[in-house]
Enzyme design. Structure first.
Site, PDB file in Angstrom:
ATOM      1  N   LYS A  53      -6.495  -0.520   7.658  1.00  0.00           N
ATOM      2  CA  LYS A  53      -7.896  -0.473   7.310  1.00  0.00           C
ATOM      3  C   LYS A  53      -8.606  -1.808   7.546  1.00  0.00           C
ATOM      4  CE  LYS A  53      -6.804   2.599   3.487  1.00  0.00           C
ATOM      5  NZ  LYS A  53      -6.743   2.690   1.986  1.00  0.00           N
ATOM      6  N   GLY A  54      -7.844  -2.890   7.471  1.00  0.00           N
ATOM      7  CA  GLY A  54      -8.450  -4.216   7.360  1.00  0.00           C
ATOM      8  C   GLY A  54      -9.470  -4.572   8.415  1.00  0.00           C
ATOM      9  N   ARG A  98     -12.298  -5.724  -0.277  1.00  0.00           N
ATOM     10  CA  ARG A  98     -12.555  -5.632   1.168  1.00  0.00           C
ATOM     11  C   ARG A  98     -14.031  -5.855   1.492  1.00  0.00           C
ATOM     12  NH1 ARG A  98      -7.923  -3.430   3.745  1.00  0.00           N
ATOM     13  NH2 ARG A  98      -6.767  -1.900   2.535  1.00  0.00           N
ATOM     14  N   GLU A 119      -7.914  -6.946  15.455  1.00  0.00           N
ATOM     15  CA  GLU A 119      -7.186  -7.108  14.193  1.00  0.00           C
ATOM     16  C   GLU A 119      -7.942  -8.067  13.280  1.00  0.00           C
ATOM     17  OE1 GLU A 119      -5.130  -6.024  12.259  1.00  0.00           O
ATOM     18  OE2 GLU A 119      -3.162  -5.547  13.091  1.00  0.00           O
ATOM     19  N   ASP A 120      -7.851  -7.820  11.978  1.00  0.00           N
ATOM     20  CA  ASP A 120      -8.444  -8.765  11.029  1.00  0.00           C
ATOM     21  C   ASP A 120      -7.567  -9.997  10.883  1.00  0.00           C
ATOM     22  OD1 ASP A 120      -6.562  -7.075   9.860  1.00  0.00           O
ATOM     23  OD2 ASP A 120      -7.397  -7.271   7.855  1.00  0.00           O
ATOM     24  N   ASP A 166      -0.384 -12.103  10.720  1.00  0.00           N
ATOM     25  CA  ASP A 166       0.364 -12.863   9.715  1.00  0.00           C
ATOM     26  C   ASP A 166       1.744 -13.193  10.284  1.00  0.00           C
ATOM     27  OD1 ASP A 166       1.463 -13.891   7.418  1.00  0.00           O
ATOM     28  OD2 ASP A 166       0.793 -12.279   6.122  1.00  0.00           O
ATOM     29  N   ASP A 170      -7.738  -7.072   1.632  1.00  0.00           N
ATOM     30  CA  ASP A 170      -7.694  -6.559   0.260  1.00  0.00           C
ATOM     31  C   ASP A 170      -6.517  -7.108  -0.536  1.00  0.00           C
ATOM     32  OD1 ASP A 170      -5.609  -5.074   1.680  1.00  0.00           O
ATOM     33  OD2 ASP A 170      -5.533  -3.803  -0.092  1.00  0.00           O
TER      34      ASP A 170
HETATM   35  C1  PRP Z   1      -2.610  -6.342   7.681  1.00  0.00           C
HETATM   36  C2  PRP Z   1      -3.430  -6.641   8.925  1.00  0.00           C
HETATM   37  C3  PRP Z   1      -2.462  -6.422  10.042  1.00  0.00           C
HETATM   38  C4  PRP Z   1      -1.125  -6.759   9.423  1.00  0.00           C
HETATM   39  C5  PRP Z   1      -0.700  -8.113   9.876  1.00  0.00           C
HETATM   40  O1  PRP Z   1      -2.639  -4.995   7.409  1.00  0.00           O
HETATM   41  O2  PRP Z   1      -4.558  -5.806   9.021  1.00  0.00           O
HETATM   42  O3  PRP Z   1      -2.486  -5.090  10.516  1.00  0.00           O
HETATM   43  O4  PRP Z   1      -1.292  -6.769   7.995  1.00  0.00           O
HETATM   44  O5  PRP Z   1       0.539  -8.479   9.287  1.00  0.00           O
HETATM   45  P1  PRP Z   1       1.791  -8.917  10.173  1.00  0.00           P
HETATM   46  O6  PRP Z   1       1.279  -9.842  11.240  1.00  0.00           O
HETATM   47  O7  PRP Z   1       2.685  -9.619   9.180  1.00  0.00           O
HETATM   48  O8  PRP Z   1       2.444  -7.698  10.742  1.00  0.00           O
HETATM   49  P2  PRP Z   1      -2.088  -4.398   6.020  1.00  0.00           P
HETATM   50  O9  PRP Z   1      -0.660  -3.969   6.181  1.00  0.00           O
HETATM   51  O10 PRP Z   1      -2.383  -5.377   4.920  1.00  0.00           O
HETATM   52  O11 PRP Z   1      -2.952  -3.078   5.837  1.00  0.00           O
HETATM   53  P3  PRP Z   1      -4.543  -2.911   5.704  1.00  0.00           P
HETATM   54  O12 PRP Z   1      -5.141  -3.365   7.015  1.00  0.00           O
HETATM   55  O13 PRP Z   1      -4.741  -1.469   5.471  1.00  0.00           O
HETATM   56  O14 PRP Z   1      -5.005  -3.765   4.554  1.00  0.00           O
END
Ligand code: PRP
Length: 188
Positions: A49-50, A171, A105-106, A109, A165
């Site tokens: 969703k991010g 969000r 992508e937001d 990580d 979030d």
């Molecule tokens: C977040 C973000 C990426 C992912 C990055 O999504 O939007 O998709 O984590 O993390 P990584 O580089 O360690 O793989 P999240 O799983 O928090 O879900 P959301 O977008 O629904 O909040």
């Protein structure tokens, strides 16, 4: 309206990136993308969703007839961090074959989600696949050119706002905040 839901979430503590800083960066990214894709507008692929807030603003900073699609992915808990396994919860509607695809992508990580999605999307034979990430962790190492458009490098703090979030909250904050993991409650 859900106002009676117990609030026991870590609270946003300080602003890392103001709404104005983000807006300026989004405008820059939009201008770059407009120039780079002048010959053929990209298909924007957002990761739910991010990314929905960033993608909404970014798309309106791109002066081209872009198209939109979304994926939703889910991890298998802790095993994902070691294995890189990601489950597709909602797949794309649009065929990527021959398209100029820009993955939005937001935050990147660990990079595991991005790594999985790049392999998955490349297997669908797009004409090109590039990545635009608003936030990339400081310590994230990536192969050159994996992320073509980066907004900000950010520290390893827990961040919320502008799509990010904690427990599905925050969000819709306009700024990007650092969360204090030891606190409870809602933003001041
Ligand atoms: C977040 C973000 C990426 C992912 C990055 O999504 O939007 O998709 O984590 O993390 P990584 O580089 O360690 O793989 P999240 O799983 O928090 O879900 P959301 O977008 O629904 O909040």
């Amino acid at each position: 309206m859900g106002q009676d839901r117990p609030v026991e979430l870590p609270a946003p503590q300080r602003v890392l990136l103001s709404a104005e800083q983000v807006a300026e960066k989004v405008a820059e990214l939009g201008a770059q993308i407009t120039a780079d894709y002048a010959s053929e507008a990209p298909l924007l692929v957002g990761v739910l969703k991010g990314a929905f807030v960033f993608m909404s603003d970014l798309s309106r900073a791109i002066d081209l007839p872009v198209e939109f699609d979304f994926m939703a992915v889910s991890s298998y808990g802790h095993s994902t961090r070691s294995s890189g396994v990601v489950r597709i919860v909602k797949d794309l509607d649009i065929d990527l074959a021959g398209r100029q695809v820009l993955l939005v992508e937001d935050i990147v990580d660990s990079g595991l989600t991005l790594n999985y999605l790049r392999r998955n999307l490349l297997a669908r034979n797009p004409a090109s696949l590039e990545v635009c990430a608003l936030l990339v962790r400081d310590d994230f190492q990536f192969e050159e050119d994996v992320i073509r458009y980066t907004g900000f490098r950010v520290p390893a703090d827990w961040l919320v706002g502008y799509g990010l979030d904690v427990g599905e909250r925050y969000r819709n904050l306009r700024d990007i905040w650092v969360v204090d993991p030891s606190s409870d409650g809602i933003p001041d």
